[in-house]
Write an enzyme that holds these catalytic residues in place. Structure first.
Site, PDB file in Angstrom:
ATOM      1  N   GLU A 105       0.843  -1.195   0.000  1.00 32.79           N
ATOM      2  CA  GLU A 105       0.000   0.000   0.000  1.00 32.79           C
ATOM      3  C   GLU A 105       0.880   1.248   0.000  1.00 32.79           C
ATOM      4  O   GLU A 105       2.051   1.186   0.362  1.00 32.79           O
ATOM      5  CB  GLU A 105      -0.839   0.010   1.293  1.00 32.79           C
ATOM      6  CG  GLU A 105      -2.304  -0.275   1.115  1.00 32.79           C
ATOM      7  CD  GLU A 105      -3.095   0.872   0.485  1.00 32.79           C
ATOM      8  OE1 GLU A 105      -2.512   1.758  -0.176  1.00 32.79           O
ATOM      9  OE2 GLU A 105      -4.311   0.872   0.646  1.00 32.79           O
ATOM     10  N   ASP A 106       0.297   2.363  -0.370  1.00 29.95           N
ATOM     11  CA  ASP A 106       1.025   3.628  -0.271  1.00 29.95           C
ATOM     12  C   ASP A 106       0.956   4.181   1.153  1.00 29.95           C
ATOM     13  O   ASP A 106       1.983   4.415   1.789  1.00 29.95           O
ATOM     14  CB  ASP A 106       0.508   4.647  -1.297  1.00 29.95           C
ATOM     15  CG  ASP A 106      -1.001   4.906  -1.207  1.00 29.95           C
ATOM     16  OD1 ASP A 106      -1.702   4.224  -0.425  1.00 29.95           O
ATOM     17  OD2 ASP A 106      -1.481   5.792  -1.929  1.00 29.95           O
ATOM     18  N   ASP A 109      -3.924   5.198   6.593  1.00 32.15           N
ATOM     19  CA  ASP A 109      -4.344   6.398   7.314  1.00 32.15           C
ATOM     20  C   ASP A 109      -5.371   5.967   8.362  1.00 32.15           C
ATOM     21  O   ASP A 109      -4.998   5.492   9.433  1.00 32.15           O
ATOM     22  CB  ASP A 109      -4.910   7.383   6.283  1.00 32.15           C
ATOM     23  CG  ASP A 109      -5.172   8.771   6.824  1.00 32.15           C
ATOM     24  OD1 ASP A 109      -4.672   9.089   7.906  1.00 32.15           O
ATOM     25  OD2 ASP A 109      -5.887   9.549   6.163  1.00 32.15           O
ATOM     26  N   PHE A 158      -0.953  16.162   5.142  1.00 34.32           N
ATOM     27  CA  PHE A 158      -1.255  15.539   3.857  1.00 34.32           C
ATOM     28  C   PHE A 158      -0.024  15.605   2.975  1.00 34.32           C
ATOM     29  O   PHE A 158       0.582  16.660   2.824  1.00 34.32           O
ATOM     30  CB  PHE A 158      -2.451  16.225   3.182  1.00 34.32           C
ATOM     31  CG  PHE A 158      -3.016  15.401   2.069  1.00 34.32           C
ATOM     32  CD1 PHE A 158      -3.934  14.398   2.332  1.00 34.32           C
ATOM     33  CD2 PHE A 158      -2.600  15.607   0.759  1.00 34.32           C
ATOM     34  CE1 PHE A 158      -4.436  13.608   1.301  1.00 34.32           C
ATOM     35  CE2 PHE A 158      -3.101  14.819  -0.272  1.00 34.32           C
ATOM     36  CZ  PHE A 158      -4.017  13.814  -0.011  1.00 34.32           C
ATOM     37  N   ARG A 171       1.926  13.125  -8.474  1.00 32.37           N
ATOM     38  CA  ARG A 171       2.426  11.756  -8.318  1.00 32.37           C
ATOM     39  C   ARG A 171       3.853  11.625  -8.825  1.00 32.37           C
ATOM     40  O   ARG A 171       4.599  10.746  -8.402  1.00 32.37           O
ATOM     41  CB  ARG A 171       1.540  10.760  -9.094  1.00 32.37           C
ATOM     42  CG  ARG A 171       0.133  10.596  -8.535  1.00 32.37           C
ATOM     43  CD  ARG A 171      -0.516   9.374  -9.188  1.00 32.37           C
ATOM     44  NE  ARG A 171      -1.961   9.341  -9.004  1.00 32.37           N
ATOM     45  CZ  ARG A 171      -2.585   8.816  -7.957  1.00 32.37           C
ATOM     46  NH1 ARG A 171      -1.896   8.314  -6.957  1.00 32.37           N
ATOM     47  NH2 ARG A 171      -3.911   8.802  -7.897  1.00 32.37           N
TER      48      ARG A 171
HETATM   49  P1  IMP Z   1      -7.537   5.169   4.765  1.00 37.27           P
HETATM   50  O1  IMP Z   1      -8.690   4.333   4.307  1.00 37.27           O
HETATM   51  O2  IMP Z   1      -7.990   6.343   5.602  1.00 37.27           O
HETATM   52  O3  IMP Z   1      -6.457   4.368   5.484  1.00 37.27           O
HETATM   53  O4  IMP Z   1      -6.948   5.835   3.480  1.00 37.27           O
HETATM   54  C1  IMP Z   1      -5.839   5.387   2.851  1.00 37.27           C
HETATM   55  C2  IMP Z   1      -5.737   5.948   1.463  1.00 37.27           C
HETATM   56  O5  IMP Z   1      -6.003   7.352   1.441  1.00 37.27           O
HETATM   57  C3  IMP Z   1      -4.316   5.804   0.980  1.00 37.27           C
HETATM   58  O6  IMP Z   1      -4.136   4.569   0.318  1.00 37.27           O
HETATM   59  C4  IMP Z   1      -4.148   6.986   0.071  1.00 37.27           C
HETATM   60  O7  IMP Z   1      -4.567   6.664  -1.231  1.00 37.27           O
HETATM   61  C5  IMP Z   1      -5.066   8.033   0.648  1.00 37.27           C
HETATM   62  N1  IMP Z   1      -4.303   8.978   1.502  1.00 37.27           N
HETATM   63  C6  IMP Z   1      -4.344   9.087   2.841  1.00 37.27           C
HETATM   64  N2  IMP Z   1      -3.522  10.061   3.279  1.00 37.27           N
HETATM   65  C7  IMP Z   1      -2.934  10.574   2.167  1.00 37.27           C
HETATM   66  C8  IMP Z   1      -1.951  11.613   1.957  1.00 37.27           C
HETATM   67  O8  IMP Z   1      -1.442  12.265   2.882  1.00 37.27           O
HETATM   68  N3  IMP Z   1      -1.610  11.852   0.664  1.00 37.27           N
HETATM   69  C9  IMP Z   1      -2.132  11.158  -0.395  1.00 37.27           C
HETATM   70  N4  IMP Z   1      -3.042  10.181  -0.240  1.00 37.27           N
HETATM   71  C10 IMP Z   1      -3.440   9.891   1.019  1.00 37.27           C
HETATM   72 MG    MG Z   2      -4.424   4.517  -1.917  1.00 38.36          MG
END
Ligand code: IMP
Ligand code: MG
Length: 182
Positions: A105-106, A109, A158, A171
């Site tokens: 995963e990237d 959060d 962010f 990106r």
């Molecule tokens: P979660 O479901 O809240 O864990 O969201 C995770 C996804 O939100 C990640 O896979 C990212 O694609 C996106 N995301 C969350 N924080 C950031 C950020 O700071 N920059 C860019 N994308 C983010």
């Molecule tokens: Mg993502």
């Protein structure tokens, strides 16, 4: 710090992780993964799109035999906040049954995206399932989804660059920067 302007907002960006720091962490993660998966084959599940540069670097640094497939998830919400409602826009093409799956995963959060992906994959009965993320935003977590390999941890903010976007932009930046003014 640099200032960029999109159609109607001015954003400031502060460097957070340099290209060199990222490369060093990727090497260290690959070494850890090689150590843990010795004698096995990895089925890497790459979560598009944000992880694409991380995946490309990580898979080249891993020496363990590895096959790869891609999944694309979409979570509804604003540009900077996930809603927890997840949709699989593109499913895997390979069967993961009895395979050693490593999800890449990237960012984790809230953890909601990963939690729903994990449930989906576990239903397909892999031999094992581990999770690797480039960025761990521990402070934002609302689930207890286990993360086995972490590139960097951060609390708040962010970020963009190295595959990560703000409304699909930035990106292509080679490093990771914190965005203010969103
Ligand atoms: P979660 O479901 O809240 O864990 O969201 C995770 C996804 O939100 C990640 O896979 C990212 O694609 C996106 N995301 C969350 N924080 C950031 C950020 O700071 N920059 C860019 N994308 C983010
Ligand atoms: Mg993502």
């Amino acid at each position: 710090m640099s200032t960029v302007s999109t159609s109607n907002v001015k954003l400031s960006m502060t460097p957070l992780f340099s290209a060199e720091e990222i490369a060093a962490r990727v090497e260290a993660l690959a070494a850890q993964i090689d150590n843990d998966y010795r004698g096995r084959e990895i089925l890497m599940v790459a979560v598009l799109k944000g992880s694409f540069l991380f995946i490309a670097d990580l898979i080249r640094a891993i020496k363990t035999p590895t096959v790869i497939d891609f999944v694309r998830l979409a979570s509804y919400g604003s540009a900077t906040q996930s809603s927890g409602i997840i949709e699989a826009r593109k499913d895997l093409e390979m069967s993961i049954k009895d395979k050693d799956v490593l999800v890449v995963e990237d960012i984790v959060d809230s953890g909601l995206t990963l939690e729903s992906l994990r449930t989906l994959l576990l239903n397909r009965q892999p031999a094992s399932l581990r999770i690797c993320t480039l960025i761990d935003k521990q402070a934002q977590r609302v689930t207890d989804v286990p993360v086995d390999y972490i590139g960097f941890s951060m609390d708040d903010g962010f970020i963009v660059g190295y595959g990560l976007d703000l409304d699909e932009r930035y990106r292509n930046l080679p490093d990771i920067r914190v965005v203010e003014g969103t």
